[in-house]
Design an enzyme around this catalytic site. Structure first.
Site, PDB file in Angstrom:
ATOM      1  N   SER A 331      29.779  -7.957  27.685  1.00  0.00           N
ATOM      2  CA  SER A 331      28.828  -7.293  28.499  1.00  0.00           C
ATOM      3  C   SER A 331      28.168  -5.948  27.852  1.00  0.00           C
ATOM      4  O   SER A 331      27.309  -5.327  28.501  1.00  0.00           O
ATOM      5  CB  SER A 331      29.898  -6.321  29.591  1.00  0.00           C
ATOM      6  OG  SER A 331      30.646  -7.373  30.356  1.00  0.00           O
ATOM      7  N   CYS A 384      28.858  -5.200  36.500  1.00  0.00           N
ATOM      8  CA  CYS A 384      29.039  -6.479  37.520  1.00  0.00           C
ATOM      9  C   CYS A 384      27.980  -7.737  36.974  1.00  0.00           C
ATOM     10  O   CYS A 384      27.038  -7.433  36.676  1.00  0.00           O
ATOM     11  CB  CYS A 384      28.343  -5.841  39.012  1.00  0.00           C
ATOM     12  SG  CYS A 384      28.130  -7.171  39.982  1.00  0.00           S
TER      13      CYS A 384
END
Lengths: 649, 369
Positions: A331, A384
């Protein structure tokens, strides 16, 4: 019978023999004189026509030219603090061709210098491979007493050469092994290349790896020379003349060695890397990679057991993880992806509702949670996946890959390191070239969250953080000096600001790394966590347990201060299970060190108490245990180990 | 000869010869002084004292009549043979090669005495052999026997060098004694033919190596080839006039092995150059010319042969030594007369000189036959 003989062969008379005698004696005399003339001619030839050649030969017998190895140039950090220096050193070498009784000489030296089995094995091995004059190191780093003990025994130890010289010293020990490299005795191939006699001078070391190797020419210096008259047995009669050495030039690095040492220690028991850039100039302030070897033990000629110990370690201390370790960045790529999306017209305020995953065709790509409605900032904050799946699916990965490259991923850098790995930024063209197949939407989704084909080194991740932080396309530098001002990245400031705000919220809002916010009054750190899968998720089992080598990598990219970025950094912890858990706390302490050393040291010392001491102490214990285990415990060994420990202390 | 001032016995001495020997030994002493790094000990002083003793002995020997030498020939030969047996036995007990017997003030090498005895014995034989028999087989086998037995003894030691040193003067004597020329041509040819056989089956490995290294010294720069190489460096670096007394580096820094014995000529040549070398060679030339002249002027067949034989013997040592130090012959343990430090061979040379002087003093009546 006698009568018959008399008739058949009438011999000469005594008078005839007398004449024969005179003639033949004269002939003998003539032949002798002729042979004498041959010898006289031979001598004339040798002493007149070959005089020059033999004069040189006699002179080269008599005069022994000893090179004085030059002191090697220092490595210093950006503030002038030493990273690699030279230490006065007493050493003893063997000149193989002058050794008369190998076994006896080694035995005597073993007693005089209390060599251990490992040393003796190495000396025997090197002696059997040595060529003529190439000296074999017996031991260096001797104290004066041992040195003197050998010196007085010299007459009965032909071939033994005690010398005073300098040896490379790295005050930071293992912290700089990967950064600086190490020095060692030139190999036979090195010597064969240019026959430089300096290379086979005892005590002379050349750079073998890392910056030591890259800056060899600059660091080398010029040797001094000493002409001495010696006997055939190598006994010194008198000194004829000498010239002192010219030390090599120092090399100033951009590294902040205190910060670097701190980062190395802070990595603790983990296997990982910390890279910090000055995000305005591209200066590399820290490039720590641990665990590492101690370059000091390499420059001493590493023992076979110690090398084996390094080789067997599953944390791979011989690999420079900053430059050569490639990891799926996870991420940590989301801020970069955000920049690409903004560039391609995505409204940062547009929300995507996260219900725990994203459906593509008949496949659901999972998110880490059910985040509800997410805009770009909160998606970065919460990491997310769903938001990024949805947006990247809209613009495609070919729109994202160029942004990744702008930030340094998959790019090559002109750095003086011998081996760097540059990772992969995939796109549809790459896919065709590499695998001959079409890029799919699911590839886009995977790549966006830093999985799949994407690979980057910690160094590149730190550079990415530095570029996002400053908005400048800074180039990485390891050598101190003036820089041309860097150009602005092809991203508008507003876009960069949005991404940085998201990263601020990761640490200082309600994000994934709030536990690692800096405990400093006026400095905030922005960052992005990442967790990279080591193997595919199977049956819901994530890489959060089980064998160390199957656990997820933990990554964290960050910058500080948020309001006026100066530092960009990346921390990668192999199999650390998660960026928030393993990497961010380290980034927090290391950045704290930049602003408040006392606070940072206090945190580190508390941790090291639990880890069993500094890296040097832990390494020594581990090595001793390894040696003991591989030999079986004997009294001799434990004594030797104890001695080594006291020496190290 | 006498002029009234000096007594006749002294005036009658061969002063030119004695002066020549003094000059050569004196030069040898100077070289040994330098070889010891500028010191009379351990070699130079002893060398000169020995010479004085040996010279006195040689003058005494010169007083003995020729018949005396004839009479002692057979006992001397068998005595030397017995000594060779003795060292052979001691050597075998000792488990290695032993060539020396300690007789107090010096060690004696029986093979050195045997060199003398063989020359005397060969002369004795040719003297007794009826001239008409010189072409017959009767002349050959005794020579082979008297040469063969001691040769086998020294070869066993093993000391192949001495065996050749025995054979050379005997061959020269046989030649001047009048043996058919064909023998020498045939002998030379067959020697050339069997030399490879001797090399492969007759020589010990270290001797084979010496020959191989002589042929190619570069193959063994640190072993036996080292001697030859360093010797040539010493001689060649001396140049025409040398590096000067006490200025040699090859010998003083121990690069030249055996610089006071077998390689003393190289020690000399380094400091005295080609001039020194030619001077030494001239000295030997005069000495050997004197020896041959004594032979030619002797009217006794025994005296003739002994003088030529002993001269040949000295010539052989000198020549082999000089050729060795200049890399023209394999390394052999043969010292240089008058110059090298060493007892036995010097003694042999001085006894030879004494005997030749005796022949010179006693030319005998011209024999008619």
């Amino acid at each position: 019978m006698a009568a018959r003989n008399m008739k058949e062969e009438r011999g000469p008379t005594s008078g005839q023999l007398e004449i024969r005698f005179s003639r033949r004696t004269a002939l003998v005399g003539g032949i002798q004189a002729a042979l004498g003339a041959v010898v006289a001619a031979r001598m004339t030839y040798i002493s007149i026509f070959e005089n020059e050649q033999y004069k040189l030969a006699a002179e080269s017998n008599r005069v022994n030219l000893t090179l004085i190895p030059p002191r090697r140039g220092w490595f210093i950090d950006r503030y002038g603090k030493p990273i690699a220096t030279n230490r006065a050193d007493f050493r003893v070498d063997l000149i193989p061709e002058r050794v008369t009784d190998k076994a006896k000489t080694i035995k005597t030296l073993g007693e005089l210098l209390s060599l251990d089995k490992d040393d003796i094995e190495r000396i025997n091995r090197e002696l059997s491979h040595a060529r003529g004059f190439q000296p074999v190191q017996v031991k260096d780093g001797l104290d004066y007493e041992s040195f003197a003990r050998v010196s007085v025994r010299l007459p009965d130890l032909p071939g033994v050469s005690p010398r005073q010289g300098f040896s490379r010293f790295y005050p930071s020990g293992p912290a700089v092994g990967h950064l600086i490299g190490y020095v060692g005795i030139a190999s036979a191939e090195d010597y064969a290349k240019n026959k430089d006699p300096l290379l086979i001078t005892p005590g002379y070391k050349i750079g073998k790896d890392g910056l030591e190797k890259a800056f060899e020419d600059r660091l080398q210096g010029k040797p001094g020379a000493k002409r001495v008259e010696v006997t055939a047995r190598g006994k010194l009669i008198r000194e004829l003349s000498s010239r002192s050495d010219t030390p090599g030039k120092p090399v100033q690095l951009t590294i902040d060695i205190d910060l670097h040492n701190y980062a190395s220690r802070r990595l603790g028991l983990e296997s990982g890397s910390v890279v910090i850039f000055d995000c305005l100039t591209g200066d590399i302030l820290t490039m720590a990679s641990m665990p590492c070897f101690d370059p000091n033990s390499f420059s001493d000629g590493i023992g076979a057991l110690e090398y084996k110990w390094l080789r067997q370690d599953d944390h791979i201390p011989l690999l420079n993880k900053s430059l050569q370790g490639l990891y799926p960045p996870g991420s940590t790529l989301k801020p970069m992806a955000g920049l690409a999306m903004l560039k391609h017209g995505i409204d940062p305020e547009e929300t995507v509702s996260c219900g725990g995953g994203y459906r593509l065709g008949n496949r659901v790509f999972k998110c880490l949670g059910r985040h509800g409605p997410m805009n770009m900032r909160s998606a970065i904050m919460k990491s997310c996946n769903t938001y990024f799946y949805a947006m990247s699916n809209r613009i495609g990965y070919d729109a994202i890959a160029p942004a990744a490259r702008e930030l340094g991923l998959g790019q090559e850098f002109a750095l003086p390191f011998t081996s760097q790995r540059y990772g992969t930024v995939p796109d549809s063209e790459w896919m065709r070239r590499k695998y001959g197949k079409e890029w799919s939407r699911s590839d886009t989704l995977n790549a966006t969250i830093g999985q799949g084909y994407v690979l980057a080194s910690p160094f590149q991740l730190a550079l990415m953080a530095a570029r996002i932080a400053s908005g400048l396309k800074v180039d990485p530098h390891i050598i101190a000096g003036k820089r041309k001002p860097a150009q602005h990245l092809p991203f508008p400031d507003e876009h960069l600001a949005i991404v940085r705000e998201g990263m601020d919220m990761v640490v200082n809002g309600a994000g994934t790394a709030v536990r690692s916010r800096l405990d400093l009054p006026d400095v905030r750190m922005g960052g992005k966590t990442g967790t990279a899968q080591v193997r595919a998720i199977k049956g819901g089992q994530r890489g959060q347990s089980g064998a160390w080598k199957y656990r997820d990598h933990g990554l964290f990219v960050c910058f500080a201060p948020v309001d006026q970025p100066r530092y960009g950094a990346a921390v990668v912890i192999e199999h650390g299970m998660g960026g928030a858990r393993a990497a961010a706390p380290i980034a927090k302490d290391v950045l704290t060190f930049l602003y408040d050393r006392e606070k940072a040291m206090a945190a580190l010392e508390a941790l090291e108490a639990g880890w069993g001491g500094t890296p040097v102490e832990r390494m020594q214990r581990s090595l001793d245990a390894f040696i003991a285990a591989s030999r079986g415990p004997t009294r001799e060994d434990s004594e030797a180990a104890q001695k080594k420990q006291t020496e190290a202390g | 000869m006498t002029n009234g001032i000096v007594p006749a016995p002294i005036a009658g001495l061969p002063w030119r010869l004695i002066f020549l020997m003094f000059a050569m030994t004196g030069f040898g002493t100077v070289i040994l002084y330098s070889a010891a790094g500028g010191s009379l000990t351990p070699w130079a002083g002893q060398h000169f004292v020995r010479f004085l003793v040996f010279l006195t002995m040689a003058i005494v020997l010169s007083r003995f009549p020729l018949d005396f030498w004839k009479k002692i020939t057979i006992p001397a030969y068998f005595g030397a043979l017995a000594l060779l047996f003795v060292v052979e036995l001691i050597g075998q007990v000792g488990g290695g090669s032993q060539r020396w017997i300690n007789i107090g003030f010096m060690t004696l090498q029986p093979s050195e005495l045997m060199k003398l005895a063989i020359v005397l014995a060969a002369a004795w034989f040719f003297d007794r052999l009826p001239p008409s028999k010189i072409n017959s087989l009767d002349a050959i086998w005794p020579i082979i026997a008297l040469l063969g037995v001691p040769s086998i003894l020294v070869i066993i030691q093993p000391d192949f060098d001495s065996a050749i040193a025995f054979a050379f003067p005997v061959a020269v004597m046989a030649f001047v004694a009048g043996m058919p020329l064909l023998y020498f041509i045939g002998g030379g040819a067959s020697l050339a033919a069997i030399a490879p056989l001797v090399f492969f089956f007759g020589l010990k490995e270290y001797q084979q190596n010496r020959v191989l290294i002589f042929l190619n010294p570069e193959n063994d720069p640190l072993g036996a080839g080292y001697h030859i190489t360093q010797s040539k460096i010493a001689i060649g670096s001396g140049g025409v006039f040398g590096k000067g007394f006490l200025n040699g580096t090859q010998s003083h820094l121990d690069y030249l092995p055996e610089g006071h014995t077998d390689f003393v000529f190289a020690t000399m040549a380094e400091e005295w150059g080609l001039m020194g070398g030619l001077a030494v060679m001239a000295g030997f030339f005069f000495l050997l010319r004197w020896g041959l002249r004594v032979g030619l002027e002797s009217r006794s067949r025994f005296g003739q042969l002994v003088a030529v034989g002993l001269t040949a013997m000295m010539f052989f040592s000198i020549m082999i030594n000089l050729m060795m130090v200049m890399g023209l012959a394999p390394v052999a343990g043969i010292p240089l007369p008058f110059i090298s430090h060493g007892g036995s061979s010097f003694l042999t040379v001085m006894i030879s000189i004494g005997i030749i002087m005796s022949i010179e003093r006693h030319p005998a009546r011209r024999q008619f036959g």
